[in-house]
Design a protein around this motif. Sequence first.
Motif, PDB file in Angstrom:
ATOM      1  N   TYR A 239     -35.768  15.361   1.637  1.00 16.07           N
ATOM      2  CA  TYR A 239     -34.584  15.171   0.789  1.00 16.07           C
ATOM      3  C   TYR A 239     -33.966  13.816   1.098  1.00 16.07           C
ATOM      4  O   TYR A 239     -33.604  13.531   2.238  1.00 16.07           O
TER       5      TYR A 239
ATOM      6  N   ILE B 119     -30.132  22.546   4.421  1.00 19.32           N
ATOM      7  CA  ILE B 119     -30.104  21.975   3.072  1.00 19.32           C
ATOM      8  C   ILE B 119     -29.864  23.094   2.069  1.00 19.32           C
ATOM      9  O   ILE B 119     -30.571  24.113   2.092  1.00 19.32           O
TER      10      ILE B 119
ATOM     11  N   TYR C 221     -22.864  15.164   2.706  1.00 20.38           N
ATOM     12  CA  TYR C 221     -22.937  15.855   3.995  1.00 20.38           C
ATOM     13  C   TYR C 221     -21.619  16.565   4.278  1.00 20.38           C
ATOM     14  O   TYR C 221     -20.550  15.989   4.095  1.00 20.38           O
TER      15      TYR C 221
ATOM     16  N   VAL D 109     -33.161  14.807   7.736  1.00 20.66           N
ATOM     17  CA  VAL D 109     -33.020  15.198   6.329  1.00 20.66           C
ATOM     18  C   VAL D 109     -34.139  14.569   5.497  1.00 20.66           C
ATOM     19  O   VAL D 109     -34.738  15.222   4.637  1.00 20.66           O
TER      20      VAL D 109
ATOM     21  N   LEU E 123     -28.792  13.601  -1.855  1.00 26.67           N
ATOM     22  CA  LEU E 123     -28.272  14.834  -2.437  1.00 26.67           C
ATOM     23  C   LEU E 123     -26.851  14.578  -2.940  1.00 26.67           C
ATOM     24  O   LEU E 123     -26.022  14.026  -2.198  1.00 26.67           O
TER      25      LEU E 123
ATOM     26  N   GLY F 260     -26.844  20.348  -4.582  1.00 28.16           N
ATOM     27  CA  GLY F 260     -27.571  19.926  -3.390  1.00 28.16           C
ATOM     28  C   GLY F 260     -26.675  19.243  -2.384  1.00 28.16           C
ATOM     29  O   GLY F 260     -25.984  18.277  -2.715  1.00 28.16           O
ATOM     30  N   SER F 261     -26.649  19.763  -1.155  1.00 29.13           N
ATOM     31  CA  SER F 261     -25.850  19.160  -0.097  1.00 29.13           C
ATOM     32  C   SER F 261     -26.435  19.541   1.263  1.00 29.13           C
ATOM     33  O   SER F 261     -27.266  20.445   1.362  1.00 29.13           O
ATOM     34  N   VAL F 262     -25.974  18.848   2.287  1.00 28.79           N
ATOM     35  CA  VAL F 262     -26.464  19.070   3.653  1.00 28.79           C
ATOM     36  C   VAL F 262     -25.308  19.573   4.512  1.00 28.79           C
ATOM     37  O   VAL F 262     -24.274  18.909   4.611  1.00 28.79           O
TER      38      VAL F 262
ATOM     39  N   GLU G 236     -29.575  23.923  -2.063  1.00 25.49           N
ATOM     40  CA  GLU G 236     -29.891  23.402  -3.392  1.00 25.49           C
ATOM     41  C   GLU G 236     -30.158  24.581  -4.327  1.00 25.49           C
ATOM     42  O   GLU G 236     -30.733  25.590  -3.905  1.00 25.49           O
TER      43      GLU G 236
END
Length: 420
Positions: A315, A218, A322, A310, A318, A203-205, A220
């Motif tokens: 979320y 996003i 970022y 976000v 995460l 999970g990351s942005v 995931e």
Amino acid sequence: MSNNDIIVSLDIGTSKVRAIIGEVNNGTFNIIGVGSADSEGIRKGAIVDIDQTVQSIRNAVDHAERMVGIQISEVYVGISGNHIGLQSSHGVVAVSNEDREIGEEDIERVLKAAEVVALPPDREIIDVVAKQYVVDGLEGIQDPRGMIGVRLEVEAIIITGAKTSIHNLLRCVEKSGLKIKDLVLMSLGAGQLALSKDEKTMGSVLVDIGAGSTTVAIFEGGAIVATSTLPIGGEFVTNDIAYGLRTLTDQAEKVKLKYGCALMDDAAVDVTFKVVRIGSNVEKEFNQEDLAAIVEPRVQEIFHMIGQEVKRLGYNELPGGYILTGGTVSMPGVLQVAQSELAASVRIAVPDYIGVRDPGYTSGVGVLHNVIRNIRVRSASSMNTKKPVNRTKANPVTNPETTQKPGLIERLKNMFSEFI
């Protein structure tokens, strides 16, 4: 160098239109040409003037053609904007091959089945992205090609967009004299290029800060799960500079690019510059600290809004943090402000190819990366499906019913052997 080995992406942004030419040679991918032109007719990531946008596209493509010495006729077009939407879908088909081996046709059929969703009349499907495949109840399969099964399912994300925005984009490209090979969601392509496998899984942005808009995506579970576009970007910093220094927007942009710093602590008092005051021909001198005092609050506000967006998408924390990209993040101090404002791990993604090592090129190169990835998967599956042809052809020769035609089957075997 044949045209089959060359692919071109078109990134139509608020400040720049970029045409990026990639070459696939013996399995390796390289960037061989980049064309860039100032973008006219785009406001906050949306097309507001068809003719100006067409001219900007032509300028960028001409620039790229002159660099490489080839004529561009087909392009993959990146698409983004606040009209983009994502929704989950499910598709189920029976495996069609007699030997129950899952092939490319089955993948296409199950993705087509996932496309059968109810959409409002003003929406259109841009792409279907598989999150995972399920073969006879076995979950978590990323590529089922070559596996044996009876029932094939897919958990997919449907990417949709507003018909008017899509068709205006297509109209601009077509009026530029180019053929559109496909539309690619820019945040999806940039994510596949900029994020590691673990970042996409845990999970990351991905944050793409352009001139007129900021796209938040996003990732995931290995796939894109949410996206949103905020109407803020580098232009807002430029406008603040123009108001703060009482100068023209063009001059404010040049000052921002040359002397801009997003962190007051990093700004130098001895770095000075002059700007012409608006409404007069008088020049006034400022230093980098004066500029940072204007830039830092606006950059802080941009990242505060990103953090809020976000959270609004559902979320909070995460593990991947970022990942920043886009032309605006190349300004000194942006990374430190982002880390402070977002209170998370933050890094800047830069394409690792000669000639495009700048965050502003991530989306355009990402579109090419997405195309190459799909081509490689298809070519690998077509090689796998060729092998069984010889195995199935070898047995019928001994069948009494086919003994009348040994010459024909031998000729077919020879034909296939030339292509394998």
